[in-house]
Design a protein around this motif. Structure first.
Motif, PDB file in Angstrom:
ATOM      1  N   GLU A   6      39.997  36.092  45.885  1.00  0.00           N
ATOM      2  CA  GLU A   6      39.267  36.214  44.628  1.00  0.00           C
ATOM      3  C   GLU A   6      39.357  37.675  44.219  1.00  0.00           C
ATOM      4  O   GLU A   6      39.161  38.558  45.047  1.00  0.00           O
ATOM      5  N   THR A   8      39.097  40.719  40.702  1.00  0.00           N
ATOM      6  CA  THR A   8      38.970  41.152  39.316  1.00  0.00           C
ATOM      7  C   THR A   8      39.605  42.534  39.207  1.00  0.00           C
ATOM      8  O   THR A   8      39.653  43.284  40.174  1.00  0.00           O
ATOM      9  N   ALA A  17      43.627  41.123  26.456  1.00  0.00           N
ATOM     10  CA  ALA A  17      43.894  41.292  27.897  1.00  0.00           C
ATOM     11  C   ALA A  17      44.643  42.596  28.126  1.00  0.00           C
ATOM     12  O   ALA A  17      45.715  42.815  27.549  1.00  0.00           O
ATOM     13  N   ARG A  25      48.047  38.527  36.521  1.00  0.00           N
ATOM     14  CA  ARG A  25      48.380  37.124  36.243  1.00  0.00           C
ATOM     15  C   ARG A  25      49.832  36.839  36.613  1.00  0.00           C
ATOM     16  O   ARG A  25      50.129  35.821  37.246  1.00  0.00           O
ATOM     17  N   GLU A  29      50.797  34.117  39.482  1.00  0.00           N
ATOM     18  CA  GLU A  29      51.532  32.924  39.061  1.00  0.00           C
ATOM     19  C   GLU A  29      52.918  32.847  39.688  1.00  0.00           C
ATOM     20  O   GLU A  29      53.437  31.766  39.923  1.00  0.00           O
ATOM     21  N   ASP A  37      43.460  29.923  39.585  1.00  0.00           N
ATOM     22  CA  ASP A  37      42.530  29.886  38.463  1.00  0.00           C
ATOM     23  C   ASP A  37      42.386  31.315  37.953  1.00  0.00           C
ATOM     24  O   ASP A  37      41.792  32.160  38.618  1.00  0.00           O
ATOM     25  N   VAL A  38      42.958  31.576  36.789  1.00  0.00           N
ATOM     26  CA  VAL A  38      42.933  32.915  36.206  1.00  0.00           C
ATOM     27  C   VAL A  38      42.020  32.873  34.992  1.00  0.00           C
ATOM     28  O   VAL A  38      42.192  32.052  34.098  1.00  0.00           O
ATOM     29  N   GLY A  39      41.020  33.774  34.972  1.00  0.00           N
ATOM     30  CA  GLY A  39      40.081  33.816  33.864  1.00  0.00           C
ATOM     31  C   GLY A  39      39.674  35.235  33.547  1.00  0.00           C
ATOM     32  O   GLY A  39      40.038  36.175  34.250  1.00  0.00           O
ATOM     33  N   PRO A  40      38.889  35.415  32.488  1.00  0.00           N
ATOM     34  CA  PRO A  40      38.529  36.769  32.063  1.00  0.00           C
ATOM     35  C   PRO A  40      37.567  37.495  33.004  1.00  0.00           C
ATOM     36  O   PRO A  40      37.519  38.715  33.013  1.00  0.00           O
ATOM     37  N   PHE A  41      36.798  36.752  33.803  1.00  0.00           N
ATOM     38  CA  PHE A  41      35.794  37.396  34.645  1.00  0.00           C
ATOM     39  C   PHE A  41      36.054  37.244  36.134  1.00  0.00           C
ATOM     40  O   PHE A  41      35.272  37.704  36.950  1.00  0.00           O
ATOM     41  N   ASN A  43      39.350  35.715  39.160  1.00  0.00           N
ATOM     42  CA  ASN A  43      40.578  34.982  39.419  1.00  0.00           C
ATOM     43  C   ASN A  43      40.579  34.535  40.866  1.00  0.00           C
ATOM     44  O   ASN A  43      40.127  35.276  41.750  1.00  0.00           O
ATOM     45  N   THR A  44      41.073  33.342  41.122  1.00  0.00           N
ATOM     46  CA  THR A  44      41.170  32.842  42.490  1.00  0.00           C
ATOM     47  C   THR A  44      42.524  32.171  42.690  1.00  0.00           C
ATOM     48  O   THR A  44      43.141  31.680  41.750  1.00  0.00           O
TER      49      THR A  44
END
Length: 82
Positions: A6, A8, A17, A25, A29, A37-41, A43-44
């Motif tokens: 996990e 950030t 971004a 990312r 990837e 799971d990539v997100g703004p707050f 990532n895992t």
């Protein structure tokens, strides 16, 4: 052994971004990890230990090169290798 990473990267920019987030990312990837799971707050991603650790090395190097000033990272053992 299976691991979950996990992370950030900072500084945050909610409008667009930043380059370090895009680099993170791309690394995750391209690493061949599971359950990405990539997100703004946060990532895992999950995968075998060697794959995760190789990805973490690349993640740290690429995001720092791309301007990250802080990287928060947590790695958990989630099981044995299949």
């Amino acid at each position: 052994m299976r691991l979950r990473v996990e992370f950030t990267t900072e500084p945050f920019d909610l409008d667009e971004a930043p380059a370090h987030a895009l680099a993170a990312r791309e690394v995750i990837e391209a690493a061949g990890l599971d359950a990405v799971d990539v997100g703004p707050f946060g990532n895992t991603a999950e995968g075998g230990a060697d794959t995760v650790l190789t990805a973490v090395d690349a993640l740290l190097r690429r995001t720092l090169e791309a301007g990250a000033t802080r990287i928060s990272l947590q790695v958990n053992v989630i099981g044995e290798a299949e």
